[in-house]
Scaffold this motif. Structure first.
Motif, PDB file in Angstrom:
ATOM      1  N   HIS A   1      -6.628   4.342  -3.639  1.00 32.37           N
ATOM      2  CA  HIS A   1      -5.965   5.352  -4.431  1.00 32.37           C
ATOM      3  C   HIS A   1      -6.863   5.977  -5.056  1.00 32.37           C
ATOM      4  O   HIS A   1      -7.811   6.610  -4.360  1.00 32.37           O
TER       5      HIS A   1
ATOM      6  N   GLU B   1      -6.047  -0.684 -10.541  1.00 27.35           N
ATOM      7  CA  GLU B   1      -6.764  -0.785  -9.548  1.00 27.35           C
ATOM      8  C   GLU B   1      -7.621   0.317  -8.946  1.00 27.35           C
ATOM      9  O   GLU B   1      -8.586  -0.140  -8.458  1.00 27.35           O
TER      10      GLU B   1
ATOM     11  N   HIS C   1      -8.371  -2.804  -1.927  1.00 29.34           N
ATOM     12  CA  HIS C   1      -7.183  -2.836  -3.107  1.00 29.34           C
ATOM     13  C   HIS C   1      -7.226  -4.118  -3.525  1.00 29.34           C
ATOM     14  O   HIS C   1      -7.745  -5.167  -3.344  1.00 29.34           O
ATOM     15  N   VAL C   2      -6.172  -3.924  -4.635  1.00 28.94           N
ATOM     16  CA  VAL C   2      -5.910  -5.294  -5.134  1.00 28.94           C
ATOM     17  C   VAL C   2      -4.443  -5.387  -5.276  1.00 28.94           C
ATOM     18  O   VAL C   2      -3.706  -3.824  -5.092  1.00 28.94           O
TER      19      VAL C   2
ATOM     20  N   ARG D   1      -8.465  -4.125   5.702  1.00 27.12           N
ATOM     21  CA  ARG D   1      -8.099  -3.893   4.368  1.00 27.12           C
ATOM     22  C   ARG D   1      -8.047  -5.227   3.670  1.00 27.12           C
ATOM     23  O   ARG D   1      -7.659  -6.219   3.905  1.00 27.12           O
TER      24      ARG D   1
HETATM   25 ZN   LIG Z   1      -3.603  -0.546  -3.599  1.00 31.09          ZN
END
Ligand SMILES: [Zn+2]
Length: 396
Positions: free
Chosen positions: A201, A215, A272-273, A342
């Protein structure tokens, strides 16, 4: 047609008709189903085209397709699912194939071509359905070997030759062997390796926002901690984006993959979360390029191996719930030439996970887990030690 918005159950209109016809073509929706949804009398003269409905059967067919392709299974047709639907319709021989640097041809016919080249021992890299320079080179090599004009264009004569020779050699998985051989050759030391760290992001896109955390910010901080540790070990680390600044446009997954390819990195680590409608969903998961149900068995063996190492260390060192590892065909995983993983480091929508993610202790442990997994990846099997035991140089 390019699809900008997302279509889901209940939607109607020409775009839905297009989606239905693609699903019919792929045998996922019964033929004749296109007419369903016509208004009484069918007076629009388009055979129900304008009135096509995204109903339960379409939703099911889309989910089935997404499952087959190792995509996120949500029954929603957005740009990524639509692109996959479009690629899936091509069979080898449907169109001429040639390499073009500006606009690479993508489709299932390219995947078939790659699989056949590999079966015959022509190294085109991995089977990803993208006609890139390595595939073109392998194609020319094949053409030269079989007395065809080595023009790098897959036309009628080449299709015929490929057909004749298709089943003469049934190889193991040369691309898989090649990837692990490359890994072996690169040696056990981390110093001198190049790793791309991709904090997800950024810009206007904050990712998941919950429990007072965003995030984009969380993964940026994690990326910096990871970068620091890797640099200390002599690893050249590149970040795909800078710190989040309001008003700056974010970069998409394709651009991130292109960046990684340009750096010629050994590995890509995307951070990522996750989120979920259920506040109870929680835990860490790791994803690599791959799909279990695909008929070509496309996957990155090194990516899969690294994902399992990261996952084990993360669970052992943070005590988070084990969401396991999964093969996915997400754009970044697929479009990167090197192994990519990821990591979804917990659910911001889960109060426990969010509380941990907010603290620097968890972030340090997470970064350390990734570094240890990276060391294990390059460690010869006989020098390996049990999970959670490998010691790192002390960071202050
Ligand atoms: Zn994400």
């Amino acid at each position: 047609m390019t699809m900008q918005r997302r279509y889901r159950r209940g939607d109607t209109g020409p775009a839905v008709a297009e989606i239905r016809s693609k699903l019919v073509l792929l045998g996922l929706l019964p033929a004749g189903a296109q007419a369903v949804g016509t208004t009484a009398g069918g007076t629009d003269g388009l055979g129900g085209y304008a009135d096509a409905v995204f109903d339960g059967s379409v939703d099911l067919a889309v989910r089935h397709f997404q499952q087959q392709r190792a995509m996120t299974v949500d029954g929603i047709v957005g740009p990524e699912t639509y692109r996959h639907l479009d690629e899936a319709r091509w069979r080898l021989g449907d169109r001429m194939l040639s390499y073009s640097a500006g606009h690479m041809t993508v489709g299932d016919d390219v995947a078939t071509l790659q699989q056949r080249l590999l079966d015959m021992g022509f190294d085109c890299g991995r089977v990803d359905g993208i006609l890139g320079p390595a595939t073109e080179l392998a194609l020319r090599e094949f053409q030269r070997n079989y007395g065809l004009g080595a023009d790098g264009t897959c036309g009628p004569a080449t299709f015929r030759a490929l057909d004749r020779l298709a089943r003469t050699v049934v190889g193991g998985q040369p691309h898989a062997m090649r990837e692990s051989e490359l890994l072996h050759r690169s040696g056990p030391s981390l110093a001198g390796k190049t790793v791309v760290i991709d904090p997800g992001h950024g810009g206007a896109d904050h990712g998941v926002v919950a429990h007072g955390l965003s995030e984009a910010e969380v993964v940026w901080d994690l990326a910096r901690r990871l970068e620091g540790r890797l640099s200390a070990l002599g690893v050249q680390a590149y970040l795909t984006r800078g710190v989040d600044v309001e008003g700056i446009e974010g970069i998409n997954e394709e651009e991130r993959a292109a960046f990684a390819n340009a750096t010629d990195a050994d590995l890509v680590i995307s951070l990522h979360v996750d989120r979920n409608d259920s506040p109870r969903a929680g835990g860490v998961s790791s994803y690599y390029y791959g799909s279990g149900s695909d008929r070509y068995g496309r996957r990155s063996p090194t990516g899969e191996h690294f994902a399992s190492l990261v996952q084990r260390e993360l669970v052992a060192r943070t005590g988070m719930v084990d969401g396991r590892t999964h093969g996915k065909a997400w754009t970044l995983l697929r479009r990167t030439r090197m192994p990519a993983v990821r990591i979804e480091l917990g659910y911001l929508t889960n109060a426990d996970d969010a509380a941990r993610l907010a603290g620097s202790e968890f972030r340090d442990h997470a970064a350390e887990s990734v570094v240890v997994a990276l060391q294990r990846l390059y460690l010869p099997p006989d020098e390996d030690v049990p999970t959670g035991m490998l010691r790192l140089p002390v960071f202050t």
